[in-house]
Design a protein around this motif. Structure first.
Motif, PDB file in Angstrom:
ATOM      1  N   ARG A 162      31.919  49.261  34.734  1.00  0.00           N
ATOM      2  CA  ARG A 162      31.454  48.923  33.377  1.00  0.00           C
ATOM      3  C   ARG A 162      30.987  47.451  33.316  1.00  0.00           C
ATOM      4  O   ARG A 162      30.041  47.083  33.974  1.00  0.00           O
ATOM      5  N   TRP A 163      31.710  46.602  32.586  1.00  0.00           N
ATOM      6  CA  TRP A 163      31.327  45.197  32.431  1.00  0.00           C
ATOM      7  C   TRP A 163      32.244  44.247  33.181  1.00  0.00           C
ATOM      8  O   TRP A 163      32.202  43.033  32.982  1.00  0.00           O
ATOM      9  N   VAL A 203      26.727  42.668  36.807  1.00  0.00           N
ATOM     10  CA  VAL A 203      28.181  42.507  36.918  1.00  0.00           C
ATOM     11  C   VAL A 203      28.618  42.829  38.348  1.00  0.00           C
ATOM     12  O   VAL A 203      29.295  42.029  38.997  1.00  0.00           O
ATOM     13  N   VAL A 204      28.199  43.967  38.872  1.00  0.00           N
ATOM     14  CA  VAL A 204      28.562  44.291  40.264  1.00  0.00           C
ATOM     15  C   VAL A 204      27.884  43.301  41.216  1.00  0.00           C
ATOM     16  O   VAL A 204      28.452  42.912  42.241  1.00  0.00           O
ATOM     17  N   GLY A 205      26.690  42.829  40.835  1.00  0.00           N
ATOM     18  CA  GLY A 205      25.998  41.813  41.637  1.00  0.00           C
ATOM     19  C   GLY A 205      26.785  40.514  41.701  1.00  0.00           C
ATOM     20  O   GLY A 205      26.941  39.914  42.768  1.00  0.00           O
ATOM     21  N   THR A 206      27.323  40.090  40.554  1.00  0.00           N
ATOM     22  CA  THR A 206      28.136  38.873  40.497  1.00  0.00           C
ATOM     23  C   THR A 206      29.341  38.989  41.417  1.00  0.00           C
ATOM     24  O   THR A 206      29.651  38.064  42.184  1.00  0.00           O
ATOM     25  N   LEU A 207      30.007  40.129  41.347  1.00  0.00           N
ATOM     26  CA  LEU A 207      31.195  40.327  42.193  1.00  0.00           C
ATOM     27  C   LEU A 207      30.818  40.338  43.669  1.00  0.00           C
ATOM     28  O   LEU A 207      31.522  39.772  44.504  1.00  0.00           O
ATOM     29  N   GLY A 208      29.683  40.969  44.011  1.00  0.00           N
ATOM     30  CA  GLY A 208      29.244  41.010  45.409  1.00  0.00           C
ATOM     31  C   GLY A 208      28.880  39.624  45.931  1.00  0.00           C
ATOM     32  O   GLY A 208      29.182  39.276  47.074  1.00  0.00           O
ATOM     33  N   VAL A 209      28.269  38.818  45.066  1.00  0.00           N
ATOM     34  CA  VAL A 209      27.904  37.449  45.463  1.00  0.00           C
ATOM     35  C   VAL A 209      29.168  36.612  45.650  1.00  0.00           C
ATOM     36  O   VAL A 209      29.302  35.870  46.635  1.00  0.00           O
ATOM     37  N   MET A 210      30.121  36.750  44.719  1.00  0.00           N
ATOM     38  CA  MET A 210      31.381  36.000  44.856  1.00  0.00           C
ATOM     39  C   MET A 210      32.146  36.462  46.096  1.00  0.00           C
ATOM     40  O   MET A 210      32.813  35.668  46.758  1.00  0.00           O
ATOM     41  N   GLN A 211      32.004  37.737  46.414  1.00  0.00           N
ATOM     42  CA  GLN A 211      32.649  38.283  47.619  1.00  0.00           C
ATOM     43  C   GLN A 211      32.040  37.643  48.873  1.00  0.00           C
ATOM     44  O   GLN A 211      32.764  37.278  49.807  1.00  0.00           O
ATOM     45  N   ASP A 233      35.072  39.176  33.461  1.00  0.00           N
ATOM     46  CA  ASP A 233      34.607  40.025  32.364  1.00  0.00           C
ATOM     47  C   ASP A 233      33.205  39.575  31.968  1.00  0.00           C
ATOM     48  O   ASP A 233      33.042  38.494  31.388  1.00  0.00           O
ATOM     49  N   GLY A 234      32.221  40.389  32.309  1.00  0.00           N
ATOM     50  CA  GLY A 234      30.826  40.012  32.066  1.00  0.00           C
ATOM     51  C   GLY A 234      30.406  40.146  30.625  1.00  0.00           C
ATOM     52  O   GLY A 234      29.402  39.562  30.212  1.00  0.00           O
ATOM     53  N   LEU A 235      31.144  40.911  29.830  1.00  0.00           N
ATOM     54  CA  LEU A 235      30.781  41.086  28.424  1.00  0.00           C
ATOM     55  C   LEU A 235      31.117  39.838  27.621  1.00  0.00           C
ATOM     56  O   LEU A 235      30.324  39.383  26.804  1.00  0.00           O
ATOM     57  N   SER A 236      32.290  39.263  27.866  1.00  0.00           N
ATOM     58  CA  SER A 236      32.691  38.027  27.177  1.00  0.00           C
ATOM     59  C   SER A 236      32.399  36.794  28.030  1.00  0.00           C
ATOM     60  O   SER A 236      32.600  35.672  27.601  1.00  0.00           O
ATOM     61  N   MET A 237      31.919  37.010  29.259  1.00  0.00           N
ATOM     62  CA  MET A 237      31.655  35.959  30.242  1.00  0.00           C
ATOM     63  C   MET A 237      32.891  35.079  30.448  1.00  0.00           C
ATOM     64  O   MET A 237      32.843  33.853  30.373  1.00  0.00           O
TER      65      MET A 237
END
Ligand SMILES: [Zn+2]
Length: 262
Positions: A162-163, A203-211, A233-237
């Motif tokens: 989700r987010w 959101v999944v892109g952010t997690l993959g980049v941080m990974q 949490d990408g919805l509330s950033m």
């Protein structure tokens, strides 16, 4: 980081390519050379594995082993940015290998198009310096955790739905560090999947980049999230993190301690 006997100096023609990393005090020529001599095992070439593999390839990790058993589908293209419209129907590892080789022809990319047995997974973990879990379900995460911990390797694990998403490093080199199963003892029941619940691409892109970032830091010896979980949490950033401890009843941690005693 302990240097293996076959540690090679960085090819001089590549110092310009990696100049912006070499300029950093925490990387330098020594760190870039370490990355060039490193081997990352990336399991899953979907929403997490796409950005993670692109950044690890671009950053100059010398050897990447890609594992997935799926083929590229049209519904993947919304977020799995290593794949292309033209590679729909192709195996994900071959599709990813083509893109990564175009980004950086100076690294070695091994593509394994298979669903791995626990034995094969363990063997591949033994050959790698770091294991990057980019799969999308608890069954796979449980199997990868066990293989990485038993092989004594650091595991960079991410998940997104989700987010929101989470990121952690489980250090198989440290017998007293928590593992993925300590964090989620019920992971092998599968859990929710993006296929059913939906996922926002960045959101999944952010997690993959941080990974990818945390994987580079594991290889360089300055990882931040060993034994900690970062929640995004990408919805509330917003994000927060908390520490984990080893579960005294964890069967994987008990097994790896026993293995080390023999
Ligand atoms: Zn454990």
């Amino acid at each position: 980081m302990q240097q293996p006997h076959n540690f090679k100096p960085l090819d001089e023609t590549l110092t310009n390519r990696y100049d912006r990393q070499i300029r950093l005090a925490q990387i330098g020529l020594a760190g870039q050379t370490t990355l060039a001599n490193s081997h990352a095992l990336i399991v899953g070439l979907g929403g997490l594995g796409s950005p993670a593999s692109l950044y690890l390839a671009a950053a100059g990790v010398g050897q990447l082993t890609l594992v997935d058993f799926d083929v590229v589908e049209e519904t993947n293209l919304q977020r799995q940015i290593v794949h292309r419209q033209q590679t729909v129907g192709m195996s994900k590892v071959e599709s990813a290998k083509q893109t990564l080789a175009a980004v950086n022809p100076h690294i070695t990319i091994n593509a394994i198009n298979a669903f791995l047995s626990p034995e094969k997974l363990f063997e591949l973990c033994q050959q790698a310096d770091v294991v990057v879990d980019c799969t999308d379900n608890g069954f796979s995460r449980t199997a990868i955790n066990e293989a990485a911990m038993m092989a004594g390797k650091p595991l960079v694990s991410a998940a997104a739905i989700r987010w929101e998403g989470q990121l952690s490093v489980f250090d198989g080199r440290d017998l007293n560090a928590p593992c993925y199963l300590c964090f989620d003892p019920h992971a092998n029941q599968g859990g929710e999947t993006c296929d059913a619940q939906g996922i926002v691409a960045p959101v999944v892109g952010t997690l993959g980049v941080m990974q990818a970032l945390e994987t580079l830091k594991v290889l360089l010896g300055n990882a931040s999230l060993i034994g900690e979980v970062l929640l995004f949490d990408g919805l509330s950033m917003s994000q927060r993190r908390f520490k984990l401890t080893q579960d005294p009843d964890c069967p994987v941690c008990a097994a790896r301690k026993q293995r080390n005693n023999h």
